[in-house]
Each structure stands twice: as C-alpha cells, then as structure tokens.
Design an enzyme around this catalytic site. Sequence first.
Site, PDB file in Angstrom:
ATOM      1  N   PHE A 253       0.841  -1.215   0.000  1.00 42.85           N
ATOM      2  CA  PHE A 253       0.000   0.000   0.000  1.00 42.85           C
ATOM      3  C   PHE A 253       0.873   1.262   0.000  1.00 42.85           C
ATOM      4  CE2 PHE A 253      -2.238   2.700   3.413  1.00 42.85           C
ATOM      5  CZ  PHE A 253      -2.806   3.544   2.490  1.00 42.85           C
TER       6      PHE A 253
ATOM      7  N   ASN B 240       8.306  -9.414  -1.488  1.00 44.71           N
ATOM      8  CA  ASN B 240       8.128 -10.866  -1.618  1.00 44.71           C
ATOM      9  C   ASN B 240       6.662 -11.227  -1.853  1.00 44.71           C
ATOM     10  OD1 ASN B 240       6.973 -10.536   0.871  1.00 44.71           O
ATOM     11  ND2 ASN B 240       8.192 -12.089   1.923  1.00 44.71           N
TER      12      ASN B 240
ATOM     13  N   GLY C 142       1.992  -7.688  -0.085  1.00 42.53           N
ATOM     14  CA  GLY C 142       1.944  -6.754  -1.218  1.00 42.53           C
ATOM     15  C   GLY C 142       1.356  -7.457  -2.434  1.00 42.53           C
TER      16      GLY C 142
ATOM     17  N   TYR D 176       5.016  -7.450  16.014  1.00 46.55           N
ATOM     18  CA  TYR D 176       5.199  -6.263  15.175  1.00 46.55           C
ATOM     19  C   TYR D 176       5.901  -5.161  15.970  1.00 46.55           C
ATOM     20  CZ  TYR D 176       3.812  -2.475  11.942  1.00 46.55           C
ATOM     21  OH  TYR D 176       3.792  -1.429  11.058  1.00 46.55           O
TER      22      TYR D 176
ATOM     23  N   ARG E  74      -7.865  -4.274   8.605  1.00 48.06           N
ATOM     24  CA  ARG E  74      -7.837  -3.012   9.340  1.00 48.06           C
ATOM     25  C   ARG E  74      -9.192  -2.331   9.284  1.00 48.06           C
ATOM     26  NH1 ARG E  74      -1.839  -0.712   8.107  1.00 48.06           N
ATOM     27  NH2 ARG E  74      -2.158  -1.686   6.098  1.00 48.06           N
TER      28      ARG E  74
END
Length: 311
Positions: free
Chosen positions: A11, A32, A36, A145, A186
């Site tokens: 994004f 990779n 994406g 994360y 999200r």
Amino acid sequence: MRVLITGGAGFLGSHLCDRFLSEGHTVIAMDNLITGNTRNIAHLAGHERFKFVKHDVTNYIYIDGPIDAVLHFASPASPIDYLKYPIQTLKVGSLGTHNALGLALAKGARFLLASTSEVYGDPLEHPQRETYVGNVDAIGPRGVYDEAKRFAEAITMAYHRYHGLDTRIMRIFNTYGPRMRLDDGRVVPNFIGQALRREPLTIYGDGLQTRSFQYVSDLVEGAYRLLMSDYHEPVNIGTTYEYSIREFAEMINELTGNPAGVVFLEDMRIKGDPQTRRPDITRARTVLNWEPTVPILDGLKETIAYFKEVV
Ligand code: UDP
C-alpha cells in the site's frame, strides 16, 4: 537518485514508487508479495525508470550498480497480517532491516526506516511525542510487530552512530487510502467493505478506543521531506484529528448511505489494542515544515471510490 523501496508493491510502498518516479528518480521496488500485490504497481510496468524485483529482504539483498537511497517499507502491517505471519514479521523487522542497512552502507546510500506508532504500544502518554518510550507487551499478540519495529529502530540508530550511516526514522500513524487491501483486516477497509455490501460495521469492543487517520498522500509528502532532510531522530508522521471507532463508523455509514448500522463484537478486540492513539507532530512541523493537509471526508471519498472498484 536511484532509489530502492522495499515493500514496493504494498500500500505505502507503491505510492512511494509513484512519488519518486514523478520527481524524476529511478525506482527499484522489492517485495516478496506475501502482503503486497503487483496490482499496486501494474500501472508502472514498462516505465523506463522503474523495475520490480521479487525478493524476500530477510535474505541477502543484491543490487547491481549505485543506490542513493533505501526506503525500508517491507513488513506485514495490519494486526490481522502480523498475527497470520508472526515469524515473517519479526524476521523482516530484524534480519530484513539489517540487510537493508547493510546494502545502504555498502552503496553509501541514505536510509529511511518505516517505523510505526506501535512502538508506543498501548500508550500511557497522550498524545504521543517522540520522546515517549512506550508501553509494549513483548509477548502479547501485537508484540511480534511492535518489538520487530523497536529492534529496527535500535539497529538503525546503531548503524547511524557506529557506522555514520545517513539514517532517518519515520513513525507512521494510521494511514488510509486507495490500494489498501480490502481483506487486510484493518478498520478502514473492513468498514468501507462492509458499508458497500450494506452490512453492519463490526466495532471491536465498545468502540471508544481512538485513532487518528491520515490520508496516504500526506504520508508520502512526509516521507519525501524526511528523506531530503538531514534529521536522524524519529519523527511522528500522522494527523492530529482523533476519532473514536464509533464516531468513525458513523462517518463511514453516512458517507456510503449504509442503512445497516453497527454491531459490537466484544471478543474481536485483540489484547493490547491501544485505547488511544494520536501523534504530537510538533517535531515534523518544526523540522520538516510538514503537516497533513487532506480533510478526512475528502480522503475517505477517494478511498470509498477505490473500494467500489474492487468490492
Ligand atoms: N477495529 C474495529 N473493527 C474492525 C477492525 C478494527 O473496531 O473491523 C478496531 C480495532 O480494534 C482497533 C481500531 O479499530 O481498535 C484500529 O484497528 P486497525 O486494525 O485498523 O489498526 P491498529 O490501529 O489497531 O493498528
């Protein structure tokens, strides 16, 4: 400049490719493709100053020829994605950042790390200034994360201090816009997708938790200015308009004319989900002369139009 953008098919990465190409630079996008998608850069195929390389940056990165800047944006970034890919998330923040820094050092390139407001965890300081050291649960579900990005910041500063590498750290707050994945989990794609399908919007918990949503073009401008600056400490990039998730849901239902309302899902709220989040952007204003300019209603209209195409 000849620029490497890791996560270039994601994004944010794909919007950065557009911006650097439009400024006349040459761009190598590396991805990779686990989160994406080449659809995000399909319009750049055949562009004479653009190249895509499918590669996992947790493995050694080899690039032929000079590189002037490395923008390290590769990482799963939505809570759903990093719960699905916890090991990859930790590896790309640690090994991937190490490889990207090593490449920058070998090429004499400047380096920009895409960090995150998640380094503040569930913050006890509000709004969050860059000096706040955070409240992160290392072994909680979001720890994969948060800690990966905290490590990434630490190794970036180590390369700066020890090797003299020309680095920057951008702490990105919630960002939305076209090319978000509809299924990335999200709140923005979830709510817009649900609204367009005339379903009730799924509010996790009581919806009193807050976020500040910035439009992607503001983020890109912030990244560009930070890369062109010579500032090495972390900089928050986000908007200061803060909404509760309830208010945000109402906004989406109104903009889309969705009559289905909302539903509260208590169990869906992930442990450690920050209760509040809003950046203090004094530093970005002072150092970069930057601030977000896109009103939320304008940004959401653009985003809804994009999702209408893909729903
Ligand atoms: N959220 C929600 N409904 C959804 C998706 C998310 O209420 O369908 C909430 C989530 O619990 C969080 C906020 O919206 O409090 C923002 O979540 P998001 O996944 O967009 O990213 P975060 O800001 O938590 O990294």
